[in-house]
Design an enzyme around this catalytic site. Structure first.
Site, PDB file in Angstrom:
ATOM      1  N   GLU A   1       0.133 -11.344   3.691  1.00  0.00           N
ATOM      2  CA  GLU A   1       0.167  -9.880   3.751  1.00  0.00           C
ATOM      3  C   GLU A   1       1.159  -9.438   4.830  1.00  0.00           C
ATOM      4  OE1 GLU A   1      -3.146  -6.359   4.514  1.00  0.00           O
ATOM      5  OE2 GLU A   1      -3.277  -8.240   5.640  1.00  0.00           O
TER       6      GLU A   1
ATOM      7  N   LYS B   1      -3.655  -3.822  -3.431  1.00  0.00           N
ATOM      8  CA  LYS B   1      -4.942  -3.927  -2.740  1.00  0.00           C
ATOM      9  C   LYS B   1      -5.872  -2.806  -3.186  1.00  0.00           C
ATOM     10  CE  LYS B   1      -6.681  -4.564   1.987  1.00  0.00           C
ATOM     11  NZ  LYS B   1      -6.265  -4.588   3.421  1.00  0.00           N
TER      12      LYS B   1
ATOM     13  N   CYS C   1      -6.546  -9.791   2.479  1.00  0.00           N
ATOM     14  CA  CYS C   1      -7.158  -9.623   3.800  1.00  0.00           C
ATOM     15  C   CYS C   1      -8.623  -9.187   3.704  1.00  0.00           C
ATOM     16  CB  CYS C   1      -6.315  -8.649   4.624  1.00  0.00           C
ATOM     17  SG  CYS C   1      -6.687  -8.628   6.397  1.00  0.00           S
TER      18      CYS C   1
END
Length: 494
Positions: free
Chosen positions: A249, A306, A357
């Site tokens: 990321e 995301k 994440c």
């Protein structure tokens, strides 16, 4: 019932024991002790005293657990830890009411699942501190493949509440959750296809006072340089050619479509390695946090956006309200745009599912990638903000979640971080390889591409839903008994 000062001390001890079960300390056998000491603290208390005991437990848990947030700002650490502790304290009223039931050890175990389900959704999604995530690599971890993280939390909490029950009655104490070690572990079947994957950890500049543009371009150049080094090693015959390379990321915070030098840096690295590279990017118009697959022949291709954004990091909850209270909302002037669906990247035999994440903490996001057909998982992450001054808590806590997800889904997992800890995780949750922090590193390993479906994935969110529903029903029954008892006490005193 303990005297109130001793009960409050037990609550603090319980919170500290539970936080010690999580990384970086990682003393996992202490996990059931937290719920056990909370029961002891709440036993016989008034509702007001229960809130106080719950608040002290919550502070003892969340203040040290989230200490890595001090690298963002001390007030961010304080605000989140206190908010989580207050939510936990209010929920402890429910546990106190459940303790009036005859079968309270089971009800208390259900309370932990229900409380975690609520904290993971409201008032903002924050799933840190779940009991299950303290058990990566332990004998209890195999339960995650049966009923996911909720079942593992239930069993840990049941062990704790049973421990409290036995101590109060001075009985022998069994280790219930260790029975997970007796569960059969699915071996990798002979003939299972495999692939070689590489995770690139390029590292980032330590100096925070660098101009943002220079810092961003340096991060991308670091990852390109590490990839080109890997390409040289492959060409020299010292490393196997990977089927897929994964960057973390925020490998570029500058949209390659808008910054030709960044585009050229990534394209050159992809051309050097001659293999598809999944690149973590921040795209604009709309602003999105994505993993995008680059190939030598076509450049940037399909992407995953995301879906679960970080509160106060990628979006501001209650922005309208908070803007009247503080100017800090201006630090994130525009909310990111969330993705809406899982995406599977097809690279030869690889069917790669990506979570970025923070998303690794959410059961439904991970399982949706498996249900969409993923035979390999990756977690792209950027931990640089939280690892200053030797802090490793956030990275290690996130790695523990990834290890539980590997067991839950029966998939190999590749964790790619900008600064560490990056790792390659086997389907049984063991670490095949991992890096340190604040170093440039490249991991490569041959991993199985499994297509099995665990019971946990088949059941999906049903275990959490059923446990929560039964716990709410138990709370309603206990509440009615509590009200009847209160009326009797008032009648007797009159």
């Amino acid at each position: 019932m303990l005297a109130l000062p001793w009960a409050l001390l037990a609550a603090v001890a319980g919170g500290l024991a539970l936080t010690a079960a999580f990384p970086p300390a990682g003393v996992w056998p202490l996990a059931p002790l937290g719920p056990a000491l909370l029961v002891v603290a709440l036993q016989g208390r008034s509702l007001r005293a229960s809130v106080l005991a719950g608040l002290l437990f919550g502070l003892a848990l969340f203040v040290p657990l989230l200490s890595w947030l001090i690298n963002v700002a001390w007030y961010a650490w304080a605000a989140l830890a206190i908010a989580e502790a207050v939510i936990f304290a209010l929920l402890c009223v429910g546990q106190r009411v459940l303790l009036s039931l005859r079968a309270w050890p089971v009800a208390v175990a259900g309370w932990w699942v229900a409380a975690e389900a609520l904290r993971g959704r409201w008032p903002y999604a924050f799933p840190w501190g779940r009991l299950a995530m303290s058990q990566a690599g332990t004998p209890a971890a195999p339960w995650a493949a049966v009923g996911g993280a909720p079942l593992l939390t239930l069993l840990l909490a049941l062990t704790g509440s049973t421990l409290a029950w036995l101590v109060l009655r001075r009985r022998p104490i069994p280790a219930l959750t260790l029975a997970g070690a007796l569960l059969p572990v699915d071996p990798v079947p002979p003939g299972t296809p495999t692939a070689t994957v590489a995770a690139v950890q390029g590292d980032v500049p330590h100096a925070r006072d660098l101009p943002s543009l220079l810092r961003a371009t340096t991060v991308t150049e670091n990852h390109a340089a590490a990839t080109e080094w890997l390409a040289a090693q492959v060409k020299a015959g010292r490393k196997p050619a990977p089927n897929l390379v994964i960057w973390p990321e925020n490998a570029t915070d500058l949209d390659p479509r808008s910054y030709p030098p960044v585009y050229g840096t990534i394209a050159a690295a992809v051309h050097a390695i001659g293999r598809p590279v999944l690149v973590g990017e921040v795209l604009q118009n709309p602003q999105r946090n994505v993993g995008q697959l680059w190939t030598p022949a076509h450049g940037p291709g399909p992407l995953y956006a995301k879906r679960q954004l970080v509160p106060f990091g990628e979006y501001i909850p209650f922005r309208g309200l908070l803007s009247h209270i503080t100017s800090l909302v201006a630090l994130q002037p525009h909310d990111f745009t969330a993705g809406r669906r899982p995406v599977i990247f097809h690279v030869g035999q690889i069917r790669l599912g990506d979570v970025i994440c923070y998303e690794v903490g959410f059961d439904g996001l991970v399982s949706s990638e498996i249900k969409a057909g993923a035979n390999l998982l990756t977690v792209q992450t950027n931990d640089a903000t939280f690892e200053v001054d030797g802090q490793r808590g956030e990275s290690l806590q996130q790695l523990a979640m990834a290890r539980i997800r590997a067991v839950e889904a029966d998939r190999a997992v590749v964790v790619a971080s900008t600064t560490g800890v990056s790792a390659i995780i086997a389907p049984d949750g063991t670490l095949v390889a991992h890096t340190g922090t604040w170093q440039r590193a490249v991991l490569d390993s041959r991993v199985p591409l499994l297509n099995t479906t665990t019971l946990a994935i088949r059941l999906g969110g049903w275990p959490e839903f059923l446990i929560t529903a039964l716990t709410i029903g138990a709370f309603g029954w206990a509440g009615s008994l509590w009200a009847v008892a209160a009326r009797r006490r008032r009648s007797a005193s009159a």
